[in-house]
Design a protein around this motif. Sequence first.
Motif, mmCIF file in Angstrom:
data_model
loop_
_atom_site.group_PDB
_atom_site.id
_atom_site.type_symbol
_atom_site.label_atom_id
_atom_site.label_comp_id
_atom_site.label_asym_id
_atom_site.label_seq_id
_atom_site.Cartn_x
_atom_site.Cartn_y
_atom_site.Cartn_z
ATOM 1 N N GLY A 33 17.261 54.028 37.251
ATOM 2 C CA GLY A 33 17.623 53.126 35.973
ATOM 3 C C GLY A 33 16.274 52.865 34.999
ATOM 4 N N TRP A 34 15.327 53.417 35.405
ATOM 5 C CA TRP A 34 14.111 53.555 34.708
ATOM 6 C C TRP A 34 14.415 54.641 33.512
ATOM 7 C CZ3 TRP A 34 9.020 51.100 35.479
ATOM 8 C CH2 TRP A 34 8.006 51.460 34.572
ATOM 9 N N ASN A 89 26.106 52.906 40.700
ATOM 10 C CA ASN A 89 25.709 51.922 40.112
ATOM 11 C C ASN A 89 25.029 51.986 38.919
ATOM 12 O OD1 ASN A 89 26.224 49.880 42.218
ATOM 13 N ND2 ASN A 89 24.489 50.227 43.276
ATOM 14 N N ILE A 90 24.618 53.168 38.424
ATOM 15 C CA ILE A 90 23.945 53.364 37.382
ATOM 16 C C ILE A 90 25.048 53.727 36.174
ATOM 17 C CG2 ILE A 90 22.782 55.315 35.792
ATOM 18 C CD1 ILE A 90 20.923 53.583 37.419
ATOM 19 N N LEU A 91 26.198 54.442 36.654
ATOM 20 C CA LEU A 91 27.290 54.665 35.773
ATOM 21 C C LEU A 91 28.009 53.489 35.522
ATOM 22 C CD1 LEU A 91 28.508 57.990 37.424
ATOM 23 C CD2 LEU A 91 27.253 57.657 35.157
ATOM 24 N N LEU A 92 28.109 52.544 36.561
ATOM 25 C CA LEU A 92 28.834 51.239 36.139
ATOM 26 C C LEU A 92 27.982 50.314 35.383
ATOM 27 C CD1 LEU A 92 29.990 50.346 40.001
ATOM 28 C CD2 LEU A 92 31.449 50.956 37.980
ATOM 29 N N LYS A 93 26.654 50.480 35.554
ATOM 30 C CA LYS A 93 25.802 49.600 34.515
ATOM 31 C C LYS A 93 26.129 50.137 33.067
ATOM 32 C CE LYS A 93 22.766 46.620 33.331
ATOM 33 N NZ LYS A 93 23.060 45.354 33.207
ATOM 34 N N PRO A 162 19.997 42.950 35.137
ATOM 35 C CA PRO A 162 19.295 44.142 35.005
ATOM 36 C C PRO A 162 19.758 44.680 36.650
ATOM 37 C CG PRO A 162 17.730 43.084 34.247
ATOM 38 C CD PRO A 162 18.692 41.873 34.334
ATOM 39 N N LEU A 163 20.051 45.901 36.518
ATOM 40 C CA LEU A 163 20.500 46.519 37.991
ATOM 41 C C LEU A 163 19.451 46.258 39.109
ATOM 42 C CD1 LEU A 163 22.616 48.255 39.639
ATOM 43 C CD2 LEU A 163 21.429 50.096 38.726
ATOM 44 N N PHE A 164 18.234 46.563 38.784
ATOM 45 C CA PHE A 164 17.212 46.464 39.866
ATOM 46 C C PHE A 164 17.005 45.028 40.405
ATOM 47 C CE2 PHE A 164 14.760 45.428 36.118
ATOM 48 C CZ PHE A 164 13.769 44.527 36.445
ATOM 49 N N LYS A 165 17.367 43.884 39.540
ATOM 50 C CA LYS A 165 17.308 42.683 39.873
ATOM 51 C C LYS A 165 18.644 42.303 41.037
ATOM 52 C CE LYS A 165 14.531 39.817 36.902
ATOM 53 N NZ LYS A 165 14.420 38.696 36.200
ATOM 54 N N LEU A 166 19.829 42.620 40.618
ATOM 55 C CA LEU A 166 21.119 42.762 41.559
ATOM 56 C C LEU A 166 20.845 43.333 42.665
ATOM 57 C CD1 LEU A 166 23.594 42.839 38.651
ATOM 58 C CD2 LEU A 166 22.900 41.042 39.824
ATOM 59 N N ASN A 167 20.364 44.992 42.641
ATOM 60 C CA ASN A 167 20.362 45.512 43.643
ATOM 61 C C ASN A 167 19.561 44.968 44.873
ATOM 62 O OD1 ASN A 167 21.632 47.899 44.687
ATOM 63 N ND2 ASN A 167 20.672 49.388 43.222
ATOM 64 N N GLU A 212 11.409 39.949 33.686
ATOM 65 C CA GLU A 212 11.869 40.485 32.814
ATOM 66 C C GLU A 212 13.001 39.768 32.122
ATOM 67 O OE1 GLU A 212 10.040 43.171 35.902
ATOM 68 O OE2 GLU A 212 11.516 41.515 36.070
ATOM 69 N N ALA A 213 13.457 40.019 30.936
ATOM 70 C CA ALA A 213 14.641 39.290 30.124
ATOM 71 C C ALA A 213 15.707 39.743 30.871
ATOM 72 C CB ALA A 213 14.661 39.731 28.739
ATOM 73 N N ILE A 214 16.816 38.659 31.118
ATOM 74 C CA ILE A 214 18.034 38.886 31.688
ATOM 75 C C ILE A 214 19.077 39.109 30.541
ATOM 76 C CG2 ILE A 214 19.777 37.747 32.987
ATOM 77 C CD1 ILE A 214 17.492 37.999 34.394
ATOM 78 N N GLU A 215 19.880 40.309 30.778
ATOM 79 C CA GLU A 215 20.817 40.514 29.778
ATOM 80 C C GLU A 215 22.120 39.713 30.007
ATOM 81 O OE1 GLU A 215 21.326 44.705 30.531
ATOM 82 O OE2 GLU A 215 19.410 45.224 30.823
ATOM 83 N N ILE A 216 22.428 38.927 28.951
ATOM 84 C CA ILE A 216 23.680 38.115 28.931
ATOM 85 C C ILE A 216 24.469 38.651 27.917
ATOM 86 C CG2 ILE A 216 24.394 35.699 28.592
ATOM 87 C CD1 ILE A 216 22.430 35.980 30.733
ATOM 88 N N SER A 217 25.754 38.839 28.446
ATOM 89 C CA SER A 217 26.690 39.139 27.378
ATOM 90 C C SER A 217 28.013 38.034 27.682
ATOM 91 C CB SER A 217 27.352 40.427 27.831
ATOM 92 O OG SER A 217 27.825 40.512 29.241
ATOM 93 N N SER A 218 28.931 38.260 26.617
ATOM 94 C CA SER A 218 30.065 37.226 26.824
ATOM 95 C C SER A 218 31.122 37.768 27.561
ATOM 96 C CB SER A 218 30.803 37.226 25.239
ATOM 97 O OG SER A 218 30.974 38.684 24.752
#
Length: 218
Positions: A33-34, A89-93, A162-167, A212-218
């Motif tokens: 992810g980095w 997971n990277i591809l899904l993200k 972010p993926l690392f926070k969920l993972n 880290e900033a959380i990514e929020i989407s609609s």
Amino acid sequence: MGFWGMFYAGSLLSPGLATVITNTQPLIASLLGWYFLSERPSKNSMIGIGLGFIGIFIISSGSITLNNPNMVQGILFVLIAAIGIAVSNILLKRIANKVDIYNAMGLQLCIGAIPLGALNLYQGNILSLQLTLDYILILSVLTLFGTALPFVLWFWLLRRAPLFKLNVFSFLTPVFGLLIGYIYFFELLSPIQWLGIFITGIAIFMVGRSNEAIEISS
């Protein structure tokens, strides 16, 4: 790759060793992810991810068996599973905000079933399959509540953080297994296992509280 490696390795390794190696997946995904997602975990997050892995190692240490003739082969299959899940997971993200959630999950599971079905036919195990009521019920529960629903929820969450926070929450899988055994089956946990659970909880708290900033989407 993930499912194949995981289930096949289950017959080759002790549960403890398989659990430890499987939980390298958040570490692998964080590194990928980095580079591929430009996610930059803070120092506290990286320490938390490392602590989570240490917690899992402590939890599983009592059931690790090394005198196993199939150990190298089993480790290889578990690593294949961990890498496969991390890459997926990277591809899904990458596509989380670009495609319909049900199309992505439904097609992924259907396409993934093709090589697994071909392997089953190649190995000749299909004739030994006995479609008993218990088998069908268990398979249905695993399919709906163990695979389809978690995949949809996971994809939904990938749009929002972010993926690392969920993972890092994947470290809770063996913790929940121990706690369910403790609460419902009255299985005793050793002080070492309680220590591992505590360290894993601290690790998840550290990553979750990182700035880290959380990514929020609609």
